[in-house]
Each structure stands twice: as structure tokens, then as C-alpha cells.
Scaffold this motif. Structure first.
Motif, mmCIF file in Angstrom:
data_model
loop_
_atom_site.group_PDB
_atom_site.id
_atom_site.type_symbol
_atom_site.label_atom_id
_atom_site.label_comp_id
_atom_site.label_asym_id
_atom_site.label_seq_id
_atom_site.Cartn_x
_atom_site.Cartn_y
_atom_site.Cartn_z
ATOM 1 N N MET A 1 0.716 12.687 13.684
ATOM 2 C CA MET A 1 1.022 11.256 12.799
ATOM 3 C C MET A 1 0.204 11.161 11.522
ATOM 4 S SD MET A 1 3.177 8.793 12.884
ATOM 5 C CE MET A 1 3.621 8.579 14.694
ATOM 6 N N LYS A 2 1.044 11.363 10.205
ATOM 7 C CA LYS A 2 0.374 11.221 8.977
ATOM 8 C C LYS A 2 0.571 9.596 8.522
ATOM 9 C CE LYS A 2 1.761 15.696 7.582
ATOM 10 N NZ LYS A 2 2.455 16.338 6.524
ATOM 11 N N ARG A 3 -0.441 9.050 7.655
ATOM 12 C CA ARG A 3 -0.449 7.848 7.248
ATOM 13 C C ARG A 3 -0.118 8.155 5.883
ATOM 14 N NH1 ARG A 3 -3.408 2.398 8.849
ATOM 15 N NH2 ARG A 3 -1.699 2.715 10.573
ATOM 16 N N ILE A 4 0.859 7.554 5.208
ATOM 17 C CA ILE A 4 1.091 7.968 3.680
ATOM 18 C C ILE A 4 1.034 6.430 2.807
ATOM 19 C CG2 ILE A 4 2.996 8.477 2.152
ATOM 20 C CD1 ILE A 4 2.079 10.648 3.984
ATOM 21 N N ALA A 5 0.287 6.485 1.740
ATOM 22 C CA ALA A 5 0.114 5.187 0.779
ATOM 23 C C ALA A 5 1.306 5.518 -0.229
ATOM 24 C CB ALA A 5 -1.363 5.205 0.379
ATOM 25 N N LEU A 6 1.974 4.567 -0.628
ATOM 26 C CA LEU A 6 2.736 4.526 -1.930
ATOM 27 C C LEU A 6 2.271 3.675 -2.830
ATOM 28 C CD1 LEU A 6 6.158 4.553 -0.133
ATOM 29 C CD2 LEU A 6 4.813 6.526 -0.758
ATOM 30 N N GLY A 7 2.448 3.660 -4.021
ATOM 31 C CA GLY A 7 2.364 2.765 -5.076
ATOM 32 C C GLY A 7 3.690 2.427 -5.622
ATOM 33 N N ILE A 8 4.080 1.054 -5.361
ATOM 34 C CA ILE A 8 5.439 0.487 -5.748
ATOM 35 C C ILE A 8 5.479 -0.414 -6.965
ATOM 36 C CG2 ILE A 8 7.277 -0.625 -4.800
ATOM 37 C CD1 ILE A 8 6.611 1.695 -3.136
ATOM 38 N N GLN A 9 6.287 -0.099 -7.829
ATOM 39 C CA GLN A 9 6.583 -1.147 -8.951
ATOM 40 C C GLN A 9 7.734 -1.841 -9.032
ATOM 41 O OE1 GLN A 9 6.737 0.479 -13.508
ATOM 42 N NE2 GLN A 9 4.531 0.091 -12.842
ATOM 43 N N TYR A 10 7.802 -3.124 -9.010
ATOM 44 C CA TYR A 10 9.146 -3.746 -9.154
ATOM 45 C C TYR A 10 9.186 -4.950 -10.097
ATOM 46 C CZ TYR A 10 6.453 -6.610 -5.346
ATOM 47 O OH TYR A 10 5.717 -7.127 -4.732
ATOM 48 N N ASP A 11 10.466 -5.287 -10.476
ATOM 49 C CA ASP A 11 10.701 -6.287 -11.208
ATOM 50 C C ASP A 11 11.346 -7.619 -10.080
ATOM 51 O OD1 ASP A 11 12.200 -8.365 -12.610
ATOM 52 O OD2 ASP A 11 13.331 -7.099 -13.640
ATOM 53 N N GLY A 12 10.497 -8.326 -9.864
ATOM 54 C CA GLY A 12 10.798 -9.288 -8.812
ATOM 55 C C GLY A 12 11.772 -10.473 -9.053
ATOM 56 N N THR A 13 12.293 -10.495 -10.373
ATOM 57 C CA THR A 13 13.512 -11.422 -10.844
ATOM 58 C C THR A 13 14.636 -11.732 -9.870
ATOM 59 O OG1 THR A 13 12.729 -10.776 -13.056
ATOM 60 C CG2 THR A 13 14.928 -12.259 -12.498
ATOM 61 N N SER A 14 15.134 -10.746 -9.251
ATOM 62 C CA SER A 14 16.262 -10.884 -8.354
ATOM 63 C C SER A 14 16.078 -10.977 -6.851
ATOM 64 C CB SER A 14 17.321 -10.001 -8.645
ATOM 65 O OG SER A 14 16.880 -8.489 -8.414
ATOM 66 N N TRP A 15 14.686 -10.584 -6.497
ATOM 67 C CA TRP A 15 14.357 -10.591 -4.953
ATOM 68 C C TRP A 15 13.669 -11.906 -4.658
ATOM 69 C CZ3 TRP A 15 16.756 -6.508 -3.225
ATOM 70 C CH2 TRP A 15 16.820 -5.675 -3.946
ATOM 71 N N ARG A 16 13.706 -11.992 -3.299
ATOM 72 C CA ARG A 16 13.300 -13.169 -2.865
ATOM 73 C C ARG A 16 11.500 -13.026 -2.021
ATOM 74 N NH1 ARG A 16 17.987 -16.160 0.807
ATOM 75 N NH2 ARG A 16 19.568 -16.469 -0.908
ATOM 76 N N GLY A 17 11.016 -12.405 -3.050
ATOM 77 C CA GLY A 17 9.632 -11.757 -2.897
ATOM 78 C C GLY A 17 9.436 -10.647 -1.981
ATOM 79 N N TRP A 18 8.397 -10.318 -1.525
ATOM 80 C CA TRP A 18 8.075 -9.055 -0.738
ATOM 81 C C TRP A 18 8.549 -9.061 0.706
ATOM 82 C CZ3 TRP A 18 7.025 -3.939 -1.068
ATOM 83 C CH2 TRP A 18 6.594 -3.499 0.256
ATOM 84 N N GLN A 19 7.843 -10.067 1.475
ATOM 85 C CA GLN A 19 7.848 -10.265 2.805
ATOM 86 C C GLN A 19 9.432 -10.137 3.297
ATOM 87 O OE1 GLN A 19 5.886 -13.261 4.719
ATOM 88 N NE2 GLN A 19 5.699 -11.719 6.577
ATOM 89 N N THR A 20 9.743 -9.284 4.354
ATOM 90 C CA THR A 20 11.130 -9.242 4.834
ATOM 91 C C THR A 20 11.660 -10.577 5.452
ATOM 92 O OG1 THR A 20 12.332 -8.109 6.924
ATOM 93 C CG2 THR A 20 10.122 -8.852 7.362
ATOM 94 N N GLN A 21 12.993 -10.760 5.186
ATOM 95 C CA GLN A 21 13.634 -12.032 5.509
ATOM 96 C C GLN A 21 15.058 -11.633 6.038
ATOM 97 O OE1 GLN A 21 14.039 -15.081 2.461
ATOM 98 N NE2 GLN A 21 11.722 -14.651 1.598
#
Length: 263
Positions: A1-21
Motif C-alpha cells: 500500500m502506497k501513500r500519495i500526496a497531491l497538491g491541489i489548486q482550485y477556484d472555489g467560486t462555484s463549489w460548496r467548500g472542500w468537505q464532502t456533502q
């Protein structure tokens, strides 16, 4: 099992935040859907710091575990093929365990930096809609910086904490608050070990009250010391808020996203 880190960039204007809903209109839901399409497996992600609706990220960091064997650049190109234009994986890095310690996007972070871009002009700019806050009254940077100095160091930030905040403790360490003017644009840079829910927007709103001359710099100290949310300014708009950087121990060898010249 590998652990991968990602760098994420986003324009939050049209999204309801980060956390799952339940409705799926969040950055996390969209990213995990793209990861599933690329890997053909369910992948759960953990982020360095959750962002609210309308808040952007120059460098959000997430991690996940997988058995899939892929080049790191394949994670970037492959996942991005399934993401909308407002979200992108900028880099991927395998994070091997350090002895018995394992990398964790949230708990391994040593500091977070937020930046707030504010347009200070009598008339709003449609070109900055959703990307910068707006104040039409003149602001004095020097008085705001003087007020900000009272927030440096270890403090109980209850006065700037949202009622729904789930943090175990309101005590945080503020490493830096910097306020710079570039023409009609003001940039607030706040760096701390961690932030409470709405903490940055509540601080920026209170600094603006000082900057307009409605309160003295000493007022901000009394608000901090009073530990009463009702004494601080209302929560300021999310439009100009950017999660700019997450700091980690160099041993993890994570790349850093270079900041845009404006931010």
C-alpha cells in the motif's frame, strides 16, 4: 500500500467548500470522483485544511492510500483528465513512512498560510467578482498593521471563531500577519500553526473596521482579550480568500507551488 500526496489548486467560486456533502457539489467529492475514474477504485482523501464555499486554494495538500502502481506524473495527467476547469492536480508525490511515523496531510502540517485579496476602490470591479473582496471606504494600512500586531503569538482566538467551529481548542499560534497595498489592491497574509473556522475572514473584517477609522488598533486587542465573538466584526465575504501554502518538515520532500505574482 502506497501513500500519495497531491497538491491541489482550485477556484472555489462555484463549489460548496472542500468537505464532502450529499449533493456532491464540493471539491472533495469532485476530486474523489476523478480519482475513482482514473484508478477504477474508491479512493478517500484527507486534506490539510478544509475551505468554505467560495474560498480558493493555491495549494491545498491531500493524501490517500492506494495499491495502484503508477508514475507520479500519471496521477497528475490522469486525474486532471476527469476534473473540471476550476480544479487541478498540480503535483503528486509518494510519501514513504519515516520510521514508524507516516505522513498525514493534516497532522504533519506545521503551518498554514492564507492570503486575502481586497479591492479598495469607490466602485466595484466586475473583473474581480469572486476573486477579491471589496471595500469602498478608504483604508489605512498602517493602522491595520498596528492592530494586527496584537494578534501575533499564542492566543485564545475565541473572538474570531465561528459558532459551528469543531476545533478542540481555540488556542493557536499566529506567526505572521502582513498587510501590503499595491495600488487599489490590498493583500493580507496570515500564517499560523492552524486556523479556526472563519478565523481569517473574521480577523480581516475586524482589521477593516480599524482601517476605516471606525475603531482604534487597541480595540482589536480588547476584542481578542474579551474572547467574545459578538464584539468582533461580522464575518467578511469569502471571495478574496486563498489557502496559499501548507508547510511541512523538509524530510517529506514535498514540492511547493510557486505563488502567483499577484498573490
Amino acid at each position: 500500500m502506497k501513500r500519495i500526496a497531491l497538491g491541489i489548486q482550485y477556484d472555489g467560486t462555484s463549489w460548496r467548500g472542500w468537505q464532502t456533502q450529499p449533493d456532491g457539489r464540493t471539491v472533495q467529492d469532485t476530486l474523489e470522483t476523478a480519482l475513482k475514474k482514473f484508478s477504477l477504485a474508491d479512493i478517500a482523501t484527507t486534506c490539510a485544511g478544509r475551505t468554505d464555499a467560495g474560498v480558493h486554494a493555491l495549494e491545498q495538500v491531500v493524501h490517500f492510500d492506494t495499491d495502484l502502481d503508477r508514475d507520479m506524473f500519471s496521477w497528475v495527467r490522469g486525474v486532471n483528465a476527469f476534473l473540471p476547469a476550476s480544479i487541478a492536480v498540480r503535483w503528486a508525490c509518494e510519501v514513504a513512512p519515516e520510521g514508524e511515523e507516516q505522513f498525514h496531510a493534516r497532522f504533519s502540517a506545521t503551518a498554514r498560510t492564507y492570503r486575502y485579496l481586497l479591492y479598495n476602490h469607490p466602485v466595484r470591479s466586475p473583473l474581480l467578482s469572486g476573486k477579491a473582496g471589496w471595500v469602498f471606504r478608504p483604508l489605512t494600512v498602517e493602522t491595520m498593521q498596528s492592530a494586527a500586531s496584537y494578534l501575533l503569538g499564542v492566543h485564545d482566538f475565541t473572538a474570531f471563531r465561528a459558532a459551528e467551529c469543531q476545533a478542540k481548542s481555540p488556542v493557536k499560534t499566529m506567526h505572521e500577519i502582513r498587510i501590503e497595498r499595491r495600488g487599489d489592491l490590498l493583500m493580507f497574509t496570515l500564517r499560523a500553526n492552524a486556523f479556526l473556522h472563519h478565523m481569517v475572514r473574521n480577523i480581516v473584517g475586524s482589521l477593516i473596521v480599524v482601517g476605516t477609522g471606525n475603531q482604534s488598533p487597541e480595540w482589536l486587542k480588547s476584542v481578542l482579550d474579551g474572547k467574545d465573538r459578538s464584539r468582533a466584526a461580522p464575518t467578511f465575504m469569502p471571495d478574496g480568500l486563498y489557502l496559499a501554502r501548507i508547510d511541512y518538515d523538509p524530510k517529506w520532500k514535498l514540492p511547493h507551488e510557486p505563488l502567483f505574482p499577484l498573490l
